[in-house]
Design a protein around this motif. Structure first.
Motif, mmCIF file in Angstrom:
data_model
loop_
_atom_site.group_PDB
_atom_site.id
_atom_site.type_symbol
_atom_site.label_atom_id
_atom_site.label_comp_id
_atom_site.label_asym_id
_atom_site.label_seq_id
_atom_site.Cartn_x
_atom_site.Cartn_y
_atom_site.Cartn_z
ATOM 1 N N ALA A 1 0.833 -1.212 0.000
ATOM 2 C CA ALA A 1 0.000 0.000 0.000
ATOM 3 C C ALA A 1 0.860 1.251 0.000
ATOM 4 O O ALA A 1 0.590 2.222 -0.717
ATOM 5 C CB ALA A 1 -0.933 -0.015 1.195
ATOM 6 N N ARG A 2 1.925 1.259 0.790
ATOM 7 C CA ARG A 2 2.794 2.431 0.848
ATOM 8 C C ARG A 2 3.581 2.607 -0.454
ATOM 9 O O ARG A 2 3.751 3.738 -0.945
ATOM 10 C CB ARG A 2 3.748 2.302 2.031
ATOM 11 N N VAL A 3 4.077 1.501 -1.033
ATOM 12 C CA VAL A 3 4.799 1.585 -2.302
ATOM 13 C C VAL A 3 3.874 2.058 -3.412
ATOM 14 O O VAL A 3 4.249 2.892 -4.242
ATOM 15 C CB VAL A 3 5.413 0.218 -2.653
ATOM 16 N N GLN A 4 2.657 1.557 -3.439
ATOM 17 C CA GLN A 4 1.703 1.988 -4.455
ATOM 18 C C GLN A 4 1.400 3.475 -4.344
ATOM 19 O O GLN A 4 1.296 4.178 -5.352
ATOM 20 C CB GLN A 4 0.416 1.170 -4.329
ATOM 21 N N ASP A 5 1.268 3.954 -3.127
ATOM 22 C CA ASP A 5 0.983 5.375 -2.920
ATOM 23 C C ASP A 5 2.168 6.250 -3.300
ATOM 24 O O ASP A 5 1.987 7.381 -3.756
ATOM 25 C CB ASP A 5 0.605 5.606 -1.453
ATOM 26 N N SER A 6 3.406 5.742 -3.140
ATOM 27 C CA SER A 6 4.600 6.552 -3.382
ATOM 28 C C SER A 6 5.093 6.479 -4.822
ATOM 29 O O SER A 6 5.737 7.424 -5.295
ATOM 30 C CB SER A 6 5.731 6.107 -2.447
ATOM 31 N N PHE A 7 4.840 5.372 -5.541
ATOM 32 C CA PHE A 7 5.389 5.183 -6.878
ATOM 33 C C PHE A 7 4.335 5.017 -7.968
ATOM 34 O O PHE A 7 4.664 5.152 -9.149
ATOM 35 C CB PHE A 7 6.291 3.934 -6.900
ATOM 36 N N LEU A 8 3.111 4.712 -7.625
ATOM 37 C CA LEU A 8 2.099 4.377 -8.635
ATOM 38 C C LEU A 8 0.805 5.148 -8.406
ATOM 39 O O LEU A 8 -0.287 4.601 -8.516
ATOM 40 C CB LEU A 8 1.823 2.864 -8.627
ATOM 41 N N ASP A 9 0.926 6.422 -8.125
ATOM 42 C CA ASP A 9 -0.260 7.236 -7.899
ATOM 43 C C ASP A 9 -0.774 7.783 -9.236
ATOM 44 O O ASP A 9 -0.077 8.570 -9.896
ATOM 45 C CB ASP A 9 0.072 8.390 -6.953
ATOM 46 N N PRO A 10 -1.955 7.402 -9.694
ATOM 47 C CA PRO A 10 -2.448 7.845 -11.005
ATOM 48 C C PRO A 10 -2.609 9.362 -11.110
ATOM 49 O O PRO A 10 -2.316 9.946 -12.161
ATOM 50 C CB PRO A 10 -3.799 7.131 -11.133
ATOM 51 N N ALA A 11 -3.081 9.998 -10.055
ATOM 52 C CA ALA A 11 -3.282 11.452 -10.114
ATOM 53 C C ALA A 11 -1.960 12.172 -10.318
ATOM 54 O O ALA A 11 -1.844 13.095 -11.145
ATOM 55 C CB ALA A 11 -3.966 11.930 -8.834
ATOM 56 N N THR A 12 -0.925 11.771 -9.587
ATOM 57 C CA THR A 12 0.394 12.392 -9.753
ATOM 58 C C THR A 12 0.961 12.119 -11.142
ATOM 59 O O THR A 12 1.605 12.987 -11.744
ATOM 60 C CB THR A 12 1.357 11.869 -8.678
ATOM 61 N N ALA A 13 0.719 10.927 -11.649
ATOM 62 C CA ALA A 13 1.206 10.585 -12.992
ATOM 63 C C ALA A 13 0.572 11.486 -14.040
ATOM 64 O O ALA A 13 1.258 11.987 -14.940
ATOM 65 C CB ALA A 13 0.917 9.119 -13.294
ATOM 66 N N ARG A 14 -0.732 11.735 -13.928
ATOM 67 C CA ARG A 14 -1.411 12.606 -14.895
ATOM 68 C C ARG A 14 -0.907 14.035 -14.799
ATOM 69 O O ARG A 14 -0.707 14.703 -15.821
ATOM 70 C CB ARG A 14 -2.921 12.558 -14.663
ATOM 71 N N GLU A 15 -0.677 14.523 -13.604
ATOM 72 C CA GLU A 15 -0.241 15.910 -13.441
ATOM 73 C C GLU A 15 1.200 16.106 -13.908
ATOM 74 O O GLU A 15 1.552 17.176 -14.426
ATOM 75 C CB GLU A 15 -0.369 16.314 -11.971
ATOM 76 N N SER A 16 2.046 15.113 -13.737
ATOM 77 C CA SER A 16 3.457 15.270 -14.090
ATOM 78 C C SER A 16 3.760 14.932 -15.544
ATOM 79 O O SER A 16 4.820 15.291 -16.058
ATOM 80 C CB SER A 16 4.317 14.375 -13.190
ATOM 81 N N LEU A 17 2.848 14.239 -16.214
ATOM 82 C CA LEU A 17 3.117 13.779 -17.573
ATOM 83 C C LEU A 17 3.452 14.909 -18.550
ATOM 84 O O LEU A 17 4.415 14.780 -19.329
ATOM 85 C CB LEU A 17 1.921 12.965 -18.088
ATOM 86 N N PRO A 18 2.718 16.035 -18.589
ATOM 87 C CA PRO A 18 3.062 17.082 -19.569
ATOM 88 C C PRO A 18 4.479 17.615 -19.419
ATOM 89 O O PRO A 18 5.196 17.768 -20.415
ATOM 90 C CB PRO A 18 2.008 18.174 -19.292
ATOM 91 N N ARG A 19 4.899 17.888 -18.186
ATOM 92 C CA ARG A 19 6.248 18.419 -17.998
ATOM 93 C C ARG A 19 7.306 17.377 -18.336
ATOM 94 O O ARG A 19 8.346 17.704 -18.943
ATOM 95 C CB ARG A 19 6.436 18.902 -16.559
ATOM 96 N N VAL A 20 7.078 16.136 -17.988
ATOM 97 C CA VAL A 20 8.046 15.081 -18.303
ATOM 98 C C VAL A 20 8.127 14.881 -19.818
ATOM 99 O O VAL A 20 9.214 14.654 -20.370
ATOM 100 C CB VAL A 20 7.668 13.768 -17.592
ATOM 101 N N LEU A 21 6.995 14.997 -20.505
ATOM 102 C CA LEU A 21 7.013 14.885 -21.961
ATOM 103 C C LEU A 21 7.810 16.014 -22.596
ATOM 104 O O LEU A 21 8.551 15.799 -23.571
ATOM 105 C CB LEU A 21 5.581 14.881 -22.503
#
Length: 293
Positions: free
Chosen positions: A61-81
């Motif tokens: 649960a802690r690893v999923q929250d720290s490395f696999l958070d969908p909301a954070t992935a969506r927010e960070s994707l434009p800048r990483v792209l």
């Protein structure tokens, strides 16, 4: 009689494989289908067991929250792209530079005669130095040391990162080219020279085309390796995909942007990896191809 035989040959069908060969092909197709089905089944079973084991671990649960958070992935994707676009530009520029420098170094190392010893020694020293030095150290020296000499105007960090990549990977690719050149049989050179070609014409028209064809899979593997090492330019301050992910991690207190950047690098490398595998298999099949039975 001879004329009748010639006329009968005109309507003869082209050569077709024998019944034995057709049976072998059918058996191979059957075995290939069976192997694909078994591979798919075993992959699904293995993936299922892996997912179940991960989800059953105490810290999942802690690893999923720290490395696999969908909301954070969506927010960070434009800048990483946006950062990945910089990585791609650096990769293309570095690839062109590596091909040119590596060909020159490999050619210098293959020069014959004592008069060319200084050039051969210089090329050998270059390859020894940059193959033995870690890329990150080359990045620091080139990215911070060379600008400190104030010999050039102010250049972008991505520029110095490209130079460091070219210097390092040219040493590896030069040795790949040299191996391909040495693999060309000496009779090819002798035949070309006997036809009146100069040394430069022999290398350009006879030796290099054969050498490049022999080492193309190795060159493509080096290109894949450089695709991921392009991310190291972030140590110079360039806002590439890795640096953009680092910025997003600091903002969200979450490591998911690193996973996003890693997946983007994998997506960038996969087409070249599959192309390399296909080309290597094609060369292997061509070398092992036999006559029909």
């Amino acid at each position: 009689m001879g004329g009748q035989g010639d006329r009968s040959d005109v309507g003869r069908a082209p050569h077709e494989p024998s019944e034995l060969e057709l049976g072998r092909r059918a058996w191979r197709r059957k075995q290939t289908t069976r192997s694909v089905l078994v591979s798919l089944a075993s992959t699904v079973v293995f993936a299922t067991l892996l997912v179940l084991a991960l989800r059953a671990s105490p810290g999942w649960a802690r690893v999923q929250d720290s490395f696999l958070d969908p909301a954070t992935a969506r927010e960070s994707l434009p800048r990483v792209l946006d950062g990945l676009w910089l990585n791609l530009r650096v990769l293309l520029a570095a690839s062109a530079g590596v091909l040119v420098v590596a060909l020159v170094v490999a050619t210098l190392r293959t020069l014959r005669g004592p008069v060319f010893f200084p050039l051969r020694a210089l090329a050998a020293g270059y390859t020894d130095l940059f193959r033995g030095t870690p890329l990150i150290i080359v990045l620091y020296v080139i990215g911070f040391g060379v600008p400190g000499l104030q010999l050039f105007g102010r250049m972008d960090a991505a520029f110095w990162g490209t130079i460091a990549l070219v210097l390092t990977y040219s040493a590896y690719v030069a040795e790949v080219f040299r191996a391909g050149i040495d693999a060309v049989h000496p009779s090819q050179r002798l035949a070309a020279r006997s036809l009146g070609l100069t040394h430069g014409q022999t290398m350009r028209r006879v030796v290099l085309p054969q050498a490049v064809r022999k080492v193309t899979p190795a060159l493509m593997n080096d290109f894949v390796a450089m695709q991921k090492d392009v991310g190291l330019i972030s140590v110079l301050g360039a806002v590439d995909a890795v640096r953009a992910a680092q910025i997003e991690v600091a903002q969200h207190y979450d490591f998911t942007p690193y996973v996003v950047a890693g997946l983007l690098f994998v997506a960038l490398a996969l087409p070249v990896i599959r192309l390399t595998d296909w080309y290597a298999a094609r060369l292997r099949a061509r070398e092992q191809m036999g006559s029909l039975v």
